[in-house]
Structures are given as structure tokens and as C-alpha cells.
Design an enzyme around this catalytic site. Sequence first.
Site, mmCIF file in Angstrom:
data_model
loop_
_atom_site.group_PDB
_atom_site.id
_atom_site.type_symbol
_atom_site.label_atom_id
_atom_site.label_comp_id
_atom_site.label_asym_id
_atom_site.label_seq_id
_atom_site.Cartn_x
_atom_site.Cartn_y
_atom_site.Cartn_z
ATOM 1 N N ALA A 65 0.866 -1.178 0.000
ATOM 2 C CA ALA A 65 0.000 0.000 0.000
ATOM 3 C C ALA A 65 0.906 1.231 0.000
ATOM 4 O O ALA A 65 2.052 1.174 0.451
ATOM 5 C CB ALA A 65 -0.882 -0.019 1.241
ATOM 6 N N GLY A 109 0.604 -4.996 0.959
ATOM 7 C CA GLY A 109 -0.621 -5.068 0.158
ATOM 8 C C GLY A 109 -0.381 -5.706 -1.210
ATOM 9 O O GLY A 109 -1.319 -6.252 -1.813
ATOM 10 N N GLU A 112 -0.569 -9.306 -0.625
ATOM 11 C CA GLU A 112 -1.971 -9.599 -0.295
ATOM 12 C C GLU A 112 -2.853 -9.549 -1.547
ATOM 13 O O GLU A 112 -3.774 -10.355 -1.702
ATOM 14 C CB GLU A 112 -2.448 -8.612 0.774
ATOM 15 C CG GLU A 112 -1.715 -8.844 2.100
ATOM 16 C CD GLU A 112 -1.905 -7.727 3.117
ATOM 17 O OE1 GLU A 112 -1.778 -6.542 2.751
ATOM 18 O OE2 GLU A 112 -2.195 -8.035 4.283
ATOM 19 N N GLU A 132 5.060 -4.907 6.967
ATOM 20 C CA GLU A 132 4.346 -3.827 7.671
ATOM 21 C C GLU A 132 4.868 -3.630 9.091
ATOM 22 O O GLU A 132 4.801 -2.542 9.638
ATOM 23 C CB GLU A 132 2.834 -4.126 7.720
ATOM 24 C CG GLU A 132 2.127 -4.047 6.379
ATOM 25 C CD GLU A 132 2.032 -5.383 5.650
ATOM 26 O OE1 GLU A 132 2.882 -6.280 5.896
ATOM 27 O OE2 GLU A 132 1.103 -5.526 4.824
HETATM 28 N N1 CO8 Z 1 4.536 3.165 -0.892
HETATM 29 C C1 CO8 Z 1 4.930 4.328 -1.469
HETATM 30 N N2 CO8 Z 1 6.040 4.447 -2.213
HETATM 31 C C2 CO8 Z 1 6.807 3.358 -2.357
HETATM 32 C C3 CO8 Z 1 6.490 2.133 -1.774
HETATM 33 C C4 CO8 Z 1 5.283 2.055 -1.006
HETATM 34 N N3 CO8 Z 1 4.857 0.918 -0.451
HETATM 35 N N4 CO8 Z 1 7.451 1.238 -2.074
HETATM 36 C C5 CO8 Z 1 8.347 1.885 -2.837
HETATM 37 N N5 CO8 Z 1 7.975 3.169 -3.001
HETATM 38 C C6 CO8 Z 1 8.658 4.220 -3.748
HETATM 39 C C7 CO8 Z 1 9.852 4.766 -2.971
HETATM 40 O O1 CO8 Z 1 9.437 5.704 -2.002
HETATM 41 C C8 CO8 Z 1 10.669 5.351 -4.081
HETATM 42 O O2 CO8 Z 1 10.094 6.581 -4.442
HETATM 43 P P1 CO8 Z 1 11.023 7.929 -4.505
HETATM 44 O O3 CO8 Z 1 12.006 7.629 -5.609
HETATM 45 O O4 CO8 Z 1 10.050 9.000 -4.842
HETATM 46 O O5 CO8 Z 1 11.667 8.043 -3.185
HETATM 47 C C9 CO8 Z 1 10.418 4.397 -5.240
HETATM 48 O O6 CO8 Z 1 9.227 3.693 -4.937
HETATM 49 C C10 CO8 Z 1 11.533 3.391 -5.415
HETATM 50 O O7 CO8 Z 1 11.729 2.743 -4.172
HETATM 51 P P2 CO8 Z 1 13.168 2.580 -3.490
HETATM 52 O O8 CO8 Z 1 14.053 3.737 -3.848
HETATM 53 O O9 CO8 Z 1 12.953 2.321 -2.041
HETATM 54 O O10 CO8 Z 1 13.685 1.274 -4.246
HETATM 55 P P3 CO8 Z 1 14.645 0.141 -3.685
HETATM 56 O O11 CO8 Z 1 14.949 -0.734 -4.863
HETATM 57 O O12 CO8 Z 1 15.787 0.722 -2.925
HETATM 58 O O13 CO8 Z 1 13.763 -0.682 -2.621
HETATM 59 C C11 CO8 Z 1 11.741 -1.801 -1.833
HETATM 60 C C12 CO8 Z 1 12.615 -1.380 -3.057
HETATM 61 C C13 CO8 Z 1 12.485 -2.865 -1.047
HETATM 62 C C14 CO8 Z 1 10.472 -2.358 -2.386
HETATM 63 C C15 CO8 Z 1 11.497 -0.572 -0.923
HETATM 64 O O14 CO8 Z 1 10.973 0.484 -1.719
HETATM 65 C C16 CO8 Z 1 10.515 -0.837 0.180
HETATM 66 O O15 CO8 Z 1 10.874 -1.390 1.194
HETATM 67 N N6 CO8 Z 1 9.244 -0.395 -0.006
HETATM 68 C C17 CO8 Z 1 8.224 -0.472 1.035
HETATM 69 C C18 CO8 Z 1 7.742 -1.882 1.237
HETATM 70 C C19 CO8 Z 1 6.708 -1.926 2.318
HETATM 71 O O16 CO8 Z 1 6.961 -1.587 3.461
HETATM 72 N N7 CO8 Z 1 5.493 -2.349 1.971
HETATM 73 C C20 CO8 Z 1 4.391 -2.439 2.894
HETATM 74 C C21 CO8 Z 1 3.576 -1.164 2.825
HETATM 75 S S1 CO8 Z 1 2.273 -1.122 4.030
HETATM 76 C C22 CO8 Z 1 1.052 -2.125 3.346
HETATM 77 O O17 CO8 Z 1 1.195 -2.631 2.284
HETATM 78 C C23 CO8 Z 1 -0.177 -2.309 4.161
HETATM 79 C C24 CO8 Z 1 -1.235 -3.019 3.324
HETATM 80 C C25 CO8 Z 1 -2.465 -3.242 4.085
HETATM 81 C C26 CO8 Z 1 -3.424 -2.102 4.045
HETATM 82 C C27 CO8 Z 1 -4.684 -2.567 4.656
HETATM 83 C C28 CO8 Z 1 -5.666 -1.477 4.915
HETATM 84 C C29 CO8 Z 1 -6.867 -2.023 5.666
#
Ligand code: CO8
Length: 258
Positions: A65, A109, A112, A132
Site C-alpha cells: 500500500a 498489500g 496480499e 508492515e
Molecule cells: N509506498 C509508497 N512508495 C513506495 C512504496 C510504497 N509501499 N514502495 C516503494 N515506493 C517508492 C519509494 O518511495 C521510491 O520513491 P522515490 O524515488 O520518490 O523516493 C520508489 O518507490 C523506489 O523505491 P526505493 O528507492 O525504495 O527502491 P529500492 O529498490 O531501494 O527498494 C523496496 C525497493 C524494497 C520495495 C522498498 O521500496 C521498500 O521497502 N518499499 C516499502 C515496502 C513496504 O513496506 N510495503 C508495505 C507497505 S504497508 C502495506 O502494504 C499495508 C497493506 C495493508 C493495508 C490494509 C488497509 C486495511
Amino acid sequence: MAYETIIVEVEDHVALITLNRPDAMNALNDQLLGELVSALEDAQSNDKVRCIVIAGSDKAFAAGADIKMMSEKSFVDVFGEDLFGPEAEGIMRIRKPIIAAVSGYALGGGCELAMMCDFIIASDTAKFGQPEINLGVMAGLGGSQRLTRFIGKSKAMDMNLTGRFMEADEAERSGLVSRVVPVKKLMEEAMSAAAKIAEKSAIATMAVKESVNRSYETTLREGLLFERRVFQSLFATEDQKEGMAAFMEKREAQFRDK
Ligand code: CO8
């Protein structure tokens, strides 16, 4: 309908929906999930579509998400709007088979969403995770529920508590994904599985989907009864006559969804 965060292509009875927020690793926000549900509903009502594939990019199916969208929200906000609840319900209402074609990150997400599909075909570069916990929250769309049923308590606890990523080969061994193929072959494999499903009777494929999903919702005895009754009810279809006649006449069946 013109979409901004997904691409929809319909070819040979298969609707391919590609998540398309490359700058955010296909992070799921309100717009993307709204467009996805709308495209799925279109596919459901389009008689030409007999199977659906949801894919991301080579780098990311979806990295979760959208954290930027969620970061400032309060409990009252997310509870009040039932964050992602209606969209999750919308995806679950789709009766046609949906395959997730997962390459790269399928996190939070994203993992999921893949599990909401009927089965997952992964590339050898796929990485699944429920990270998360690193954000001070927990899974909210099935990561503590579906994942536990797919891979068992121990691995689901491990993934949800440590936030570690699971590589494709472990995901296949654990039952999270049905097949793993080289990344270059992923879309070919997913589209060919979808084409194979599209050849079947759509009545029978919908019945299979309902019956397998029922196994998660009920006792074994009730599930077996449900399965037997649905099996028996398929004898009311022309497709059952055609399928069995084709077998005996040693020819390909021509199903008409009747
Ligand atoms: N949300 C927003 N932006 C994201 C996300 C995300 N989940 N993941 C990556 N991005 C963005 C980064 O912020 C970055 O943007 P910018 O260049 O503007 O800074 C761009 O994508 C590229 O990402 P990275 O530079 O971080 O790329 P890397 O190759 O270094 O890393 C990863 C890739 C490992 C995927 C890393 O981006 C990461 O850890 N992302 C987050 C993963 C995460 O924590 N996911 C869980 C999110 S919470 C969730 O999903 C809850 C769902 C349930 C909701 C239920 C509601 C009821």
C-alpha cells in the site's frame, strides 16, 4: 475507460491488467485500487473475457500500500473510510478466474493482492513479504489470514513478525505460488495458463473457483457436500454433455457456457 495507474488489454478471451505506477513500485493507492476494481468489473461483465491476469513490472508486482498516502492518516480516518475494505470486497466479488503474474517485489498489500487472485505464477526474481511490522503496523488485507492458510503458521508468523522477504523458490516450496519460471518467460507462462483456462466451460471454471474458495470458509464435511452438489449441478449444463461426448468421440470439446 481511460485509466492512469493500470493498463488493460483484452486479447484472445484474456484480460491482462498491468499495474502501472513505475515511479512508486506500483504502490497501491486509492486511485490504483479503484481503477483495478473497475477494470475487473468490466472484465467480469465482458462476455469475451474468460480469464483475467494481473501483472506488475519485472521489478515490482506491487511494493505494498502507498506509504506516502497512509502516513498522515489517523485511526478515525482509516476506520471511517474503511481503508481498502470496499476495494478488497470488490476484488473478491469477481467470479472469473484471476491469475497473479508476480515478478520482483510483492510486499505488504502487493503480496496480499497476489493472494486475493486465484493462483500465483511467479518469476524466479519474485520476492514476497509482509514488512508492515517495520512500519509499526501489521498486515491488513490478508497477510495474517490468507498467508497463514497458504504457508502455515510458522512461516506466516516468521514473515509477519520479522518482515523478511521470501524468495520465489521458497514461496513455491511453501505453497504460496503454483509455478516459478524464469523472469523472461513469466508473461508467456501466465498468458498461456489463462488461455488454457479460457478454453474450458466458463460455468465449470466459475464453479471450481467458488468451490475451492469455499474450502477456506467452511468445515471439511460442509465443503465436501458443497463440492458434491456443485459437481452434480453441472450435469444440468450442455457443456457437461459436450465435454463427455467429445471425450468419447476423441475430439476437442466445444464449450458454449450453457
Ligand atoms: N509506498 C509508497 N512508495 C513506495 C512504496 C510504497 N509501499 N514502495 C516503494 N515506493 C517508492 C519509494 O518511495 C521510491 O520513491 P522515490 O524515488 O520518490 O523516493 C520508489 O518507490 C523506489 O523505491 P526505493 O528507492 O525504495 O527502491 P529500492 O529498490 O531501494 O527498494 C523496496 C525497493 C524494497 C520495495 C522498498 O521500496 C521498500 O521497502 N518499499 C516499502 C515496502 C513496504 O513496506 N510495503 C508495505 C507497505 S504497508 C502495506 O502494504 C499495508 C497493506 C495493508 C493495508 C490494509 C488497509 C486495511
